[in-house]
Design a protein around this motif. Structure first.
Motif: not given
Ligand SMILES: [Zn+2]
Length: 950
Positions: A114, A172, A174, A214, A216, A245-246, A253, A261, A263
């Motif tokens: 990630s 996906l 968070s 996701d 992270d 989030w990411g 995302d 991205q 991921e």
């Protein structure tokens, strides 16, 4: 969980109950060496955590215990769905690894890292034999995915031997926490349970799992939950979610159509290697479980088989839930089938099947009271009228209304727990897998036939292919476009000689997309103009994404079937690089500004060299060097190597050209973000990072400190929050500070910025600092809805901002924009008078011209003020792709305004020139502001006699 209370037919699932009623049975399986017993503790806890007896099914009300096989509790210390327990990503991985270590039915593959360096994995679960022969099954699916490699007889033989991979993905988003917990229990159950349903799934299907899409964002959200959410009670909430989030995006995302991205890209790479015919994404937004079935507006390019498959599975699930006595399961009436940019669309875009759930749930693990609307109040959704997200979030009530697609809505008030969420999610997923295990050959056959049809329709349909002509001015955008198509597995070739087609003659080296390929439907979806099927329908995301228009590159749609036989050299590499060209050896170079996004990167890579920009075009031998081109002296070796690497075009000059020019100084850049809306800022950050443009990310804390001009020359305020008031006052303070900081306990917070209190916004104090910055000579750039800010708070006194009428509807169409000031540095590199731009629902701007509003309008309208750099002609004729309802409302509205203020200036973009990773053609309007921030001039107003068109 007793079955007695329910009137349910007794068949397949009864077997589960009967088997488990014997507390001890011997396993039939050689791989679960231990004896299977019932986990009584699980059964008791889950019964306690399930808030209503009809919120659980016989599929999940028990858990087998197998000696030597770790259940989630054995590793995590609690059963899945325990109140107030969320699992960090490292622990989720720890669980899957323990399971894989203990069972030959599980295999984990790494698919990348990630943004924050967490391991990205896919977990496979199947029978001992499936897992042992996994690569063989991968080969089968790859063969079915490309029917050109096999005969129909071979296909039948492969289908007889192959097994479908059914991919499940959680986390996906968070704040949609449940599925990532549930999937651990599912994996364990698929390994451990001995029941007819699970045995058939294990035997006939290979299940693959993305534990957290996701990771992270998962960890940050779990930190946030333990810091704030866990102690929240009804009416006592912080009112703020975790700021990130990411690294860059939140929900987007799931709208990352170009897989920017890492991921998302890693999962796509994995997908194209393994070809799971079904990708099922697990979300949380609807009551109690919505199962996607692909409602209108639908993309007509996709195979009709898919449109039959989607409701078939959704309806099976709905019927099974009803049979188990579980209310609130529905389909249709939420997400439509128009945009191909949702993550799991990678499957349907490649002839598989996208599936999606929205399960009732929250961002934490607290049990919450649900108050559903009055079922008699009306407000159900009509056929195909996909509501927008806000209406849905606000209008839970209408989900209590019975509709043909929601025969048994949930109603009234009740508690909802994380375990309820687990029960619904796991019951749904096992049901989907049950269906798949009963019809594995049909699913494989459909996958094969859809792939074959994609090749055949490509041969038969009107559009036979696309040509991306060689020799375009800026080939870096062509390189990117080709690479984005290659990323998705689309085949291209380069013409070995000149190509003559009905549509024109194209030079050798042109990129040819032939539609007789397995991903021909996807190529057409991405490259064609989007013709929206019914303007009365709403869509959940963008209405348009045409790649050529977004890149402002020439892409020709070809009907001439001869294109299928054009001799080409296939582009075999995943990524091409089109090297730049340098004529001569210096020491003085002119680097032509053909509009490449890499111009800014070149300047930054050569930041220690003297770089000037010419303000007019000039001739150098045969070549015309356009305005904006760089004149660079010094270190010829480096200049040459950078120009080649960046795909640019340079010529040697004998002497500096005799045209006006200015130094290309590099400004100190800040990008301002609120704490409450970081995602659209994230996309601009992402673009700046990709092009190596440095900036400081600043928040209200820095703004309030003041003296901004001492630190920055340019401040960019990306679109965020929707209104000026939101931008200024941001998250409401509810009486206590909300801190976003790293600590020993919460080490995933305080990333990308820190705050003692994220509430309150910059306030009027911050506005005053922005005003000082501009008056002192700073350049303030506002994008999209952030442009309400300078208009409404007086930083751009002559500019007003209005909103379109409620009837106006523009879900991201691509429209035409007209450049009024081609001399302005913002348009360096643009060689056309009109350009395609994405319409972003920003403000409707007007610029006051100082005329007396009480006077009658002059017979000949005055020319547009010089401050209007670009405008929207408006009207339906100027919508180039997608949908804009009420297009006349934007007629002649400014798209970009550049207005001096004090010693500085404010540049307002009504649109968003840096939207997701998509409208590359517009990026340079923003980059040019950065490059030429201190060389922008405002000419005197045009005399009225030269009036432009009204
Ligand atoms: Zn979601």
């Amino acid at each position: 969980m007793s079955l007695g209370r329910r009137l349910v037919p007794v068949f397949s699932f009864l077997a589960v109950v009967l088997v488990l009623a014997n507390s001890t049975i011997s396993s039939q399986s050689p791989s679960t060496k231990g004896v299977i017993t019932r986990d009584d503790d699980f059964q008791a806890r889950v019964k306690e955590w399930t808030t209503r007896p009809d919120f659980i099914s016989p599929l999940v009300d028990h858990l087998p215990k197998v000696a030597g096989l770790p259940s989630p509790k054995d590793v995590l210390g609690h059963h899945v769905g325990a109140p107030k327990k969320l699992t960090y990503y490292a622990d989720i991985l720890r669980y899957y690894r323990a399971l894989a270590a203990a069972s030959p039915r599980v295999k984990i593959v790494s698919i990348g890292k990630s943004n924050e360096n967490r391991d990205l994995v896919v977990v496979f679960v199947g029978s001992d034999q499936s897992i042992k022969d996994l690569t063989q099954y991968r080969t089968y699916l790859a063969q079915l995915a490309d029917p050109r490699t096999i005969t129909p007889e071979q296909a039948a033989d492969i289908i007889a031997k192959a097994k479908p991979i059914y991919h499940l993905s959680g986390g996906l988003h968070s704040a949609e926490v449940g599925p990532s917990e549930m999937l651990m229990e599912l994996a364990y159950r698929l390994v451990a349970e001995d029941s007819p349903i699970i045995n058939a799934i294990r035997e006939n299907v290979i299940v693959s799992i993305t534990p957290v899409a996701d990771p992270d964002g998962r960890d940050r959200n779990v930190d946030w939950y333990y810091k704030y959410g866990i102690s929240e009670t009804e009416g006592q909430t912080t009112g703020a979610g975790v700021p990130y989030w990411g690294k860059y995006v939140f929900h987007d995302d799931n709208r990352d159509i170009n897989y920017s991205q890492v991921e998302m890209r890693s999962l796509l790479d994995w997908y194209l290697e393994w070809h799971p015919p079904i990708m099922h994404d697990l979300h949380q937004a609807q009551t109690l479980l919505y199962t996607f079935s692909g409602q209108a507006p639908q993309n007509p390019n996709l195979d009709p088989i898919l449109y039959g498959e989607l409701p078939m599975m959704a309806n099976f699930e709905m019927a099974q839930f009803a049979k188990y006595g579980m209310p609130g399961v529905w389909t249709h009436g939420f997400v439509d089938m128009w945009s191909p940019g949702y993550l799991a669309f990678m499957s349907s875009n490649h002839n598989g099947m996208i599936r999606m759930y929205e399960i009732q749930g929250g961002s934490g693990a607290n049990t919450q009271k649900l108050r559903l609307g009055n079922p008699n109040a009306g407000g159900g959704r009509g056929l195909g009228a996909a509501p927008d997200a806000a209406a849905n979030a606000a209008g839970r009530g209408n989900q209590s209304v019975r509709e043909w697609y929601r025969p048994w809505p949930a109603t009234g008030e009740f508690d909802w727990s994380l375990r309820d969420n687990t029960n619904y999610g796991e019951t749904g997923v096992i049901t989907a897998l049950q269906y798949t295990s009963q019809f594995p050959k049909i699913i494989l056959e459909n996958f094969y036939v859809k792939s074959r049809n994609s090749i055949e329709t490509g041969r038969k349909e009107t559009v036979a292919g696309y040509v991306i002509p060689a020799g375009q001015r800026d080939m870096t955008r062509i390189e990117r476009l080709v690479n984005l198509l290659r990323l998705q597995g689309i085949e291209l070739g380069r013409a070995t000689s000149e190509v003559k087609l009905q549509e024109g003659t194209f030079p050798a080296g042109s990129f040819i997309v032939k539609r007789d390929q397995p991903y021909s439907r996807l190529a057409k979806i991405l490259l064609e103009k989007q013709v929206y099927p019914d303007p009365s329908l709403r869509t959940y995301d963008d209405a348009a994404w045409t790649m050529g228009l977004m890149s402002q590159a020439d892409v020709k749609e070809i009907a001439d079937k001869k294109i299928l036989d054009v001799p080409v050299t296939p582009v075999s590499e995943k990524e091409i690089h089109l090297a730049g060209s340098v004529r001569g050896s210096g020491p003085l170079f002119a680097v032509a500004d053909y509009g490449s996004n890499n111009m800014i990167t070149l300047r930054l890579h050569l930041k220690d060299l003297k770089v000037q920009a010419v303000e007019q075009e000039f001739k150098q031998g045969e070549a015309t060097v356009p305005a904006g081109s760089f004149i660079i002296s010094g270190d010829p070796g480096r200049v040459k190597s950078e120009v080649e690497k960046l795909g640019l075009t340079a010529v040697t000059l004998p002497a500096a050209p005799q045209v006006a020019s200015h130094d290309v100084d590099l400004p100190r850049i800040a990008m301002f973000s609120t704490w409450g809306n970081t995602q659209d800022v994230g996309w601009v950050r992402y673009a700046f990072d990709r092009f190596d443009v440095p900036y400081d990310l600043i928040y209200k804390e820095r703004v309030r400190k003041g003296d901004l001009k001492a630190a920055y020359d340019v401040i960019i305020v990306p679109t965020q929050g929707g209104t000026a008031k939101r931008l200024v006052f941001d998250i409401e303070n509810r009486g206590r500070p909300i801190e976003y900081k790293k600590s020993d306990m919460f080490k995933f917070l305080g990333v990308y910025g820190e705050s003692d209190d994220i509430t309150g916004g910059m306030g009027i104090e911050g506005v005053a600092q922005f005003e000082k910055f501009v008056k002192a000579g700073g350049v303030l750039v506002t994008l999209g809805t952030a442009s309400y800010f300078p208009a409404e708070f007086g930083l751009a006194p002559r500019v007003d901002a209005a909103r379109a009428s409620p009837q106006f509807y523009a879900p991201g169409p691509i429209v035409e924009a007209e450049i009024l000031r081609p001399d302005h540095p913002i348009f360096y590199g643009y060689d056309k008078k009109t350009v395609p731009v994405r319409y972003a629902n920003g403000p409707l701007l007007t610029v006051q011209t100082g005329t007396n509003p009480f006077e009658e309008a002059p017979a000949v309208p005055p020319p547009p003020p010089q401050s209007i750099l670009m405008r929207y002609p408006g009207g339906d004729d100027h919508v180039l792709s997608g949908l804009m309802r009420g297009a006349a409302e934007i007629r002649n509205r400014p798209a970009i305004v550049d207005t001096p203020s004090g010693k500085g200036r404010v540049i307002l973009f009504a649109g968003n020139p840096c939207y997701r990773w998509q409208n590359f053609g517009e990026f340079n309007m923003l980059f040019n502001v950065v490059l030429h921030y201190n060389d922008i001039k405002t000419p005197p107003e045009r005399p009225a006699s030269t009036a432009a068109q009204p």
